[in-house]
Each structure stands twice: as C-alpha cells, then as structure tokens.
Design an enzyme around this catalytic site. Structure first.
Site, PDB file in Angstrom:
ATOM      1  N   CYS A  88       0.849  -1.180   0.000  1.00  0.00           N
ATOM      2  CA  CYS A  88       0.000   0.000   0.000  1.00  0.00           C
ATOM      3  C   CYS A  88       0.889   1.236   0.000  1.00  0.00           C
ATOM      4  CB  CYS A  88      -0.868  -0.030   1.252  1.00  0.00           C
ATOM      5  SG  CYS A  88      -1.803   1.476   1.548  1.00  0.00           S
ATOM      6  N   HIS A 214      -8.572  -3.475   2.113  1.00  0.00           N
ATOM      7  CA  HIS A 214      -7.510  -2.784   2.861  1.00  0.00           C
ATOM      8  C   HIS A 214      -7.663  -1.264   2.726  1.00  0.00           C
ATOM      9  CE1 HIS A 214      -3.221  -2.138   4.203  1.00  0.00           C
ATOM     10  NE2 HIS A 214      -3.389  -1.055   3.470  1.00  0.00           N
ATOM     11  N   GLU A 215      -7.830  -0.783   1.487  1.00  0.00           N
ATOM     12  CA  GLU A 215      -7.918   0.669   1.265  1.00  0.00           C
ATOM     13  C   GLU A 215      -9.205   1.235   1.878  1.00  0.00           C
ATOM     14  OE1 GLU A 215      -5.304   2.257   0.219  1.00  0.00           O
ATOM     15  OE2 GLU A 215      -4.265   0.366  -0.179  1.00  0.00           O
ATOM     16  N   HIS A 218      -8.582   2.142   5.346  1.00  0.00           N
ATOM     17  CA  HIS A 218      -8.019   3.499   5.500  1.00  0.00           C
ATOM     18  C   HIS A 218      -9.128   4.544   5.377  1.00  0.00           C
ATOM     19  CE1 HIS A 218      -3.938   2.235   5.628  1.00  0.00           C
ATOM     20  NE2 HIS A 218      -3.830   1.887   4.353  1.00  0.00           N
ATOM     21  N   HIS A 224      -2.111   1.584   9.363  1.00  0.00           N
ATOM     22  CA  HIS A 224      -1.524   0.264   9.145  1.00  0.00           C
ATOM     23  C   HIS A 224      -1.367  -0.495  10.451  1.00  0.00           C
ATOM     24  CE1 HIS A 224       0.153   1.236   4.936  1.00  0.00           C
ATOM     25  NE2 HIS A 224      -1.035   0.681   4.885  1.00  0.00           N
TER      26      HIS A 224
HETATM   27 ZN    ZN Z   1      -2.481   0.775   3.469  1.00  0.00          ZN
END
Ligand code: ZN
Length: 468
Positions: A88, A214-215, A218, A224
């Site tokens: 990432c 995952h994104e 965020h 993380h």
């Molecule tokens: Zn990330």
C-alpha cells in the site's frame, strides 16, 4: 590441481567483490524505502542521509517485526525481498508503545455511499463492482456500518484507477510496488494503480477485493497494523479470496464505530441518507469563511461551500467539487494574497492549495499550533496569518521564521471588543477584519484595531442578505 585451486580462489574473490558492491546499493535502497514509508525521518541537519549508528538497524527491526520476519536488524535477503513486495502507498506510522491498530479519523455517520468512477479492463465493469461490493462486506459484517453504491453525484467514498499521471497529486509507479492508496475520513478517496494486473480468485496478479478491503479500511479511519496477518498490514502478503479479518482489524473498526447492531433497522426505499442534506445559507452554522482565490468570498458549512458576493449568496455546492481532497466540517480556512496559497484546517491537519490544486505532501499534521483551531485570517498590516482558538491567537509568517514559543497571546492584544471563541474570520479587501461567532459578526477597523461601534450585527440579515 594447482590450476583449479587458482580458478576457485578467483571465483570466490569475484563473488565477494560483487556482493559488497550490491550490498552498498541495497543498503541505500533499503534506506530510501524506510524513509519513504515513515520508518526513518530525514535528519534536518544532515544533508547526505547519514543516520546515527544503530538507527537503521533499529527501524529495520520494526519493519521486520511488522512483516513477520525475524527482527535481526540485519539487511538480509529476506528483508530485501519483503521490500520488493507489492504494498500500500500509505506510510507505516505506528503507535509508540502499543501494538494496537492505529486510528486516522472517523465518519460521523454510519451509512456511507460509494461511487466507482472508472474500472479496470482486467476485470471489466461488472466484476470490478462485485469485488468492491464484497470488499465492503468485510467491514459491514463486524460493525454497524452500511454501504450503498451510487452511480452519479457525490459519494462519500470515491474509487478510481489511475496510473503514473497527473490525475492525482500522488502518481503511481507502474506495475508492482505500490498498488493503491487512500485518504482517511472524511475524504473518502481510494485510488488503485491502473498499471497493476487486477485479478479475482487467481493465484497471480493483485486481488482487487483484498486490496480494496484494505484501502476501505483506510477510508474508514484505520492506519496500518503491526500484525503481518492483518488485513491492515502494509505489505500485500498474498492474501487470497478466502482470508478472514485479524482480531486487530476487528478491534480497530469496532473502536471507531461500535459492534454490529443485532437488528439492523430497515430503511424505507427513498428515505434520505442522514447528513447529506444541503444547508440553507440563511440558517446554516458557518464553519469557516475565506476571501479568495480570485478575490471571491467562500462560506463553508458541513460538507458544502457557497460563494457570497455584494448581491447575496449563491447555491451551495459540495466542498469536494471545488477542492477535491478537502473533507467537510472544516475548522478554519484562510487565503494568503502574499503567497497565493489557501490553507484549510481540520482537527490536527492542514491542507494547502494553490488555487484548487492540492500542494504535494499535504495534508500535513499541525505541529506548531494546537488542533481544532477556531478561525484563521490574513492580516494585511502584518502580512502574517493569524490563527485563533478560544481567547488566544498565534501569528505565523509563511515565508520567514516564526518563534511560536511566545504564543498563544490573548486576542485582546490583537483587537479590542471581541468576545473570543470565533467560528470564522476573514480580512476584506479594504483591510477591515470581520469576525463571526454563531449568528453574529463584528467588524474590526483597520485604523483603530478595535471592534466598531455598530457591531455585532446579525449574519442572516446584514451579511447574507436574507429576508427576515
Ligand atoms: Zn495501506
């Protein structure tokens, strides 16, 4: 026999020489990686990137721990290989004394819309949509959050694919290495590298659903994780379609939004999503006011902004339609005619724009003034930017050095007659300062540095020119 021995020695020498040469290169490459992702900071007083002895080993140990390697502090081949893995684009900032999930912010509502602006040709429209739909399920399964796709208009979470181009202030890097990046709440920006080979249910390429999950983490406010097996770990560890969330992922999202509701309330079709109603300029509370760019006056309220002119106000538009990366509910906004830059403050962050283009490296954390500033304005007299909070203010020189140790000073030193805790402020073209608080505003004369006698006045009737 003798001849063979000589040959062997020569080979050994060659091998040693080449491994020394490459290890120096590899060391510099590793240092660049560790700097790029926030493990090492560039020493201010050292130009040639020399770090104190042991510093690189120390942060290598952190990187190795986070990526599931033995924390030796040595730059071995396994560590280098890990640095070559797809990952990432966000940095690896962790909590100092805790292994726990890291929080970057949160949404103040639990139903969020999302929009997919373009698609990867690797999967096509339908499979891209399905992958992102399934990615959201990881988070809605363990939280009260609900997600709804929209095909037009402004959405909370905005997905797009771009490559090494100018469509984003942070360009991607071609195939491999950085796969995607995203912004924390309440920005909702999620970008995928269009140069990757995006796949679904394959053992090659990059799994779009997992990277999207995952994104989205965020975009929902998680940083993380320090656990290699976590979805929020920084490196793509080859997780495939059947993976499950790590307890650290679940604890993180539940710390932000709570546990899933047992009976999720059924919404009637057509019922509006809370928090998305367009404000009425005659009634709305103002978060920030700014003069410029283009010497236009902008009023910010919630997710919306509207220009105000001598003849009244115009229709509110989503802030992101003008300043794409800006979140809503700003604390303060100020434009500097000295540098042509606009600054937007919210929480502990500042965004800097040239016109409507976000400057590289922003948003940045506020380090010299406190979080949650009340208001900011540009002082024509001193050519400085003034930040106000409570009864105090800070004066900042954009170009020269500022000694912040003498601040905050009390607003009374700046001008007399204003009660403090402003909600917004700006300097008009004629040099008078206007300060807003709730439904009232004050004008500070540039001659006397004091509030004028006929103030405060009502914002609604006198300034916004609304009928009573
Ligand atoms: Zn990330």
């Amino acid at each position: 026999m003798e001849h063979r021995l000589e040959h062997t020695i020569l080979l050994v020498l060659l091998t040693t020489a080449s491994s020394i040469a490459s290890s120096r290169e590899e060391f510099m490459e590793a240092v660049a990686y560790l700097r790029n992702y926030g493990y090492l900071h560039v020493p201010l007083d050292i130009r040639d990137q020399n770090y104190p002895p042991g510093k690189v080993e120390e942060v290598l140990r952190v990187f190795q721990k986070v990526t599931g390697l033995p924390p030796s502090g040595n730059l071995n081949s396994a560590t280098l290989a890990m640095m070559h893995k797809p990952r990432c684009g966000l940095g690896d900032t962790f909590n100092n004394n805790s292994l726990r999930y890291r929080v970057m912010g949160y949404w103040r509502k639990k139903t969020l819309t999302y929009r997919i602006n373009n698609y990867t040709p690797d999967l096509g429209q339908a499979r891209t949509r399905l992958a992102i739909h399934n990615a959201f399920k990881y988070w809605s399964n363990v939280s009260p959050l609900r997600f709804r796709e929209v095909q037009q208009g402004t959405a909370d979470i905005k997905f797009s694919f771009h490559r090494q181009d100018k469509t984003c202030p942070v360009p991607f890097d071609g195939r491999g290495y950085v796969l995607a990046h995203a912004d924390g709440p309440e920005s909702g920006i999620v970008h995928f590298d269009a140069d990757e080979l995006w796949t679904e249910g394959k053992d090659y390429g990059s799994n779009l659903m997992v990277v999207a999950a995952h994104e989205i983490g965020h975009a929902l406010g998680l940083g993380h994780s320090q656990y290699y097996g976590a979805l929020m770990g920084p490196v793509d560890n080859g997780l495939r379609s059947n993976f499950r969330l790590h307890p650290d992922d679940i604890q993180g999202i539940q710390a932000l939004y709570g546990k899933p509701e047992k009976h999720s309330p059924s919404r009637h079709p057509g019922q509006s999503v809370p928090g998305r109603s367009i404000p009425d300029p005659c009634k709305a509370a103002m978060d920030a006011i700014m003069l410029g760019p283009l010497q236009k006056m902008y009023v910010f309220s919630g997710q919306y902004v509207w220009p105000v002119s001598d003849t009244g106000h115009s229709t509110p538009a989503p802030i992101s339609a003008l300043w794409k990366e800006l979140p809503g509910n700003l604390d303060a906004a100020v434009h500097s005619p000295r540098t042509g830059k606009s600054y937007f403050l919210k929480g502990d962050k500042v965004w800097r724009y040239a016109g409507f283009k976000l400057d590289r490296g922003f948003p940045r954390p506020l380090t010299t003034i406190p979080s949650n500033i009340d208001a900011a304005f540009y002082s024509i007299q001193s050519k400085k930017i003034i930040f106000m909070k409570g009864a105090g203010y800070w004066q900042w020189d954009e170009i020269g050095p500022t000694d912040f140790s003498s601040y905050p000073k009390t607003i009374g030193h700046l001008f007399h007659g204003f009660p403090g805790n402003p909600s917004a402020a700006f300097t008009w073209l004629d040099g008078h300062i206007y300060v807003f608080k709730g439904t009232w505003y004050w004008r500070v004369s540039k001659h006397s540095q004091a509030v004028e006698k006929s103030f405060p006045r009502g914002v609604k009737t006198h300034w916004m020119q609304c009928d009573d």
